[in-house]
Every structure is written in C-alpha cells, then in structure tokens.
Design a protein around this motif. Sequence first.
Motif, PDB file in Angstrom:
ATOM      1  N   SER A  19       0.864  -1.185   0.000  1.00 31.43           N
ATOM      2  CA  SER A  19       0.000   0.000   0.000  1.00 31.43           C
ATOM      3  C   SER A  19       0.895   1.227   0.000  1.00 31.43           C
ATOM      4  O   SER A  19       1.801   1.340   0.829  1.00 31.43           O
ATOM      5  N   TYR A  21       0.889   5.459   0.013  1.00 29.66           N
ATOM      6  CA  TYR A  21       0.091   6.635   0.339  1.00 29.66           C
ATOM      7  C   TYR A  21       0.774   7.882  -0.204  1.00 29.66           C
ATOM      8  O   TYR A  21       2.001   8.001  -0.142  1.00 29.66           O
ATOM      9  N   ARG A  22      -0.041   8.779  -0.746  1.00 26.21           N
ATOM     10  CA  ARG A  22       0.445  10.060  -1.262  1.00 26.21           C
ATOM     11  C   ARG A  22      -0.430  11.153  -0.642  1.00 26.21           C
ATOM     12  O   ARG A  22      -1.374  11.630  -1.270  1.00 26.21           O
ATOM     13  N   GLU A  23      -0.128  11.535   0.576  1.00 23.91           N
ATOM     14  CA  GLU A  23      -0.980  12.466   1.315  1.00 23.91           C
ATOM     15  C   GLU A  23      -1.127  13.814   0.629  1.00 23.91           C
ATOM     16  O   GLU A  23      -2.161  14.456   0.765  1.00 23.91           O
ATOM     17  N   SER A  24      -0.131  14.244  -0.120  1.00 28.16           N
ATOM     18  CA  SER A  24      -0.230  15.526  -0.821  1.00 28.16           C
ATOM     19  C   SER A  24      -1.164  15.444  -2.035  1.00 28.16           C
ATOM     20  O   SER A  24      -1.589  16.472  -2.557  1.00 28.16           O
ATOM     21  N   ASP A  26      -3.982  12.724  -2.312  1.00 25.14           N
ATOM     22  CA  ASP A  26      -5.289  12.408  -1.730  1.00 25.14           C
ATOM     23  C   ASP A  26      -5.117  11.393  -0.608  1.00 25.14           C
ATOM     24  O   ASP A  26      -4.009  10.929  -0.352  1.00 25.14           O
ATOM     25  N   SER A  27      -6.212  11.049   0.026  1.00 22.81           N
ATOM     26  CA  SER A  27      -6.127  10.134   1.172  1.00 22.81           C
ATOM     27  C   SER A  27      -6.221   8.661   0.768  1.00 22.81           C
ATOM     28  O   SER A  27      -6.027   7.784   1.604  1.00 22.81           O
ATOM     29  N   ALA A  28      -6.535   8.397  -0.478  1.00 19.38           N
ATOM     30  CA  ALA A  28      -6.675   7.008  -0.934  1.00 19.38           C
ATOM     31  C   ALA A  28      -5.309   6.347  -1.079  1.00 19.38           C
ATOM     32  O   ALA A  28      -4.326   6.986  -1.454  1.00 19.38           O
ATOM     33  N   ARG A  29      -5.276   5.066  -0.800  1.00 18.53           N
ATOM     34  CA  ARG A  29      -4.033   4.324  -0.984  1.00 18.53           C
ATOM     35  C   ARG A  29      -4.001   3.761  -2.396  1.00 18.53           C
ATOM     36  O   ARG A  29      -5.040   3.521  -3.029  1.00 18.53           O
ATOM     37  N   SER A  64       4.240   9.572   0.542  1.00 19.50           N
ATOM     38  CA  SER A  64       4.421   9.951   1.946  1.00 19.50           C
ATOM     39  C   SER A  64       4.776   8.733   2.789  1.00 19.50           C
ATOM     40  O   SER A  64       5.521   8.843   3.762  1.00 19.50           O
ATOM     41  N   THR A 118      -2.137  17.752  -8.531  1.00 20.23           N
ATOM     42  CA  THR A 118      -1.848  18.745  -7.508  1.00 20.23           C
ATOM     43  C   THR A 118      -2.232  20.142  -7.970  1.00 20.23           C
ATOM     44  O   THR A 118      -2.381  20.389  -9.163  1.00 20.23           O
TER      45      THR A 118
END
Length: 186
Positions: A19, A21-24, A26-29, A64, A118
Amino acid sequence: MKPKAKNFEKLCERRDLVSIYRESIDSARLQGFVLGHSKALVCLYQFKDFIGDGIIVIRRKDISSLEVSPSDRNDLAMLTADGIVETLNFTYQPPLESFREFLESLADTEIVIIEKETGNNTVYFIGRTLSIEADRFAGQYFNREAEWDDDPWEVKFKKITCCQIRTNYTETYARHFARLESAIST
C-alpha cells in the motif's frame, strides 16, 4: 518517513503486495506490486478490489509512506490462491528515469492516462501520443463517447504526477477503437 531505494528493491524481490500513500495528492491508498523504481518514479502493477488494473507510474517525491500491512498480506494470499499472481508479468521494466522516457517507450497507439493531481488546476488526459518534445507531451484526447478531439492536448512533464497504461478503462477503449478501425478497413 519517505521510503528509501532499498525498500523498493526488497518489495520488487519479494513480490509483496504493498500500500502506497500520497498524502499531498489524496487520502486514498494505491495498492499493487512494485515493478521498478528510480530516483524520480515508481512503477506499480495496480490492484483495486482484487482486480488487476494495469500499470501506474507515480512520482517518488509524492509518496508519503508505504507499508505491507496485514490486510495486504491477506489480499496477497487470496490473490495467490485464486491463481492471479502467477499470471502477472513481473519482468515488465519500463524506463523510469523520467515521465518523458516512460512515455517514449510506449507505442503511439497505446491509450494512456496522464494526470496532474496537484494544485488548483488538476488535469486528466486520456488518449494517444501525438508527439513528445524535450519538456512536454502532446496527445490526442477522446471523450466518454469515444470521439477523438481535433485539437492536440499538451502538458509539461514537470506537471505530471502519474501515468497509467493497460488499465481496465484504457483497454476497453483500445478494443473499441480497434473494432472501429477494423470495420472501416473492411
């Protein structure tokens, strides 16, 4: 903590389902198998709800965190038991030094999704390559009714956050366009 190159190497070797994650963004994995990486990009064979959904190439700087969670291990066990993992091409190694190199490696007829996820002006392109220059990609877009746009679409490579190929979505359109071309030529 940002993942290091050795993390990606281990994931490639072990063929772990991961999994990301790219917090910058979105919140989806993103869930998938890491096929390759460079200092700039990471390539995954993507899965959504146990269904393989093609290749996604993302910017490494946007990641992230990544993990192989208990859920990922369970999903991998089920995908393996269903015989899905053995059908995957883990040898696919596209050039990943830049989005330009990745896109240059594709056939002009390949349907590609390019996104800028972005900032205020997000971009979603789906279509085929018209030209690739030093700093930009130009392509021919089509709409949801599978009508090709007459005007080329352009994006600078530095704005791209991800590219996707051979997804369920792009492959459905590719088959549709192949049928249309076949009907025209007969």
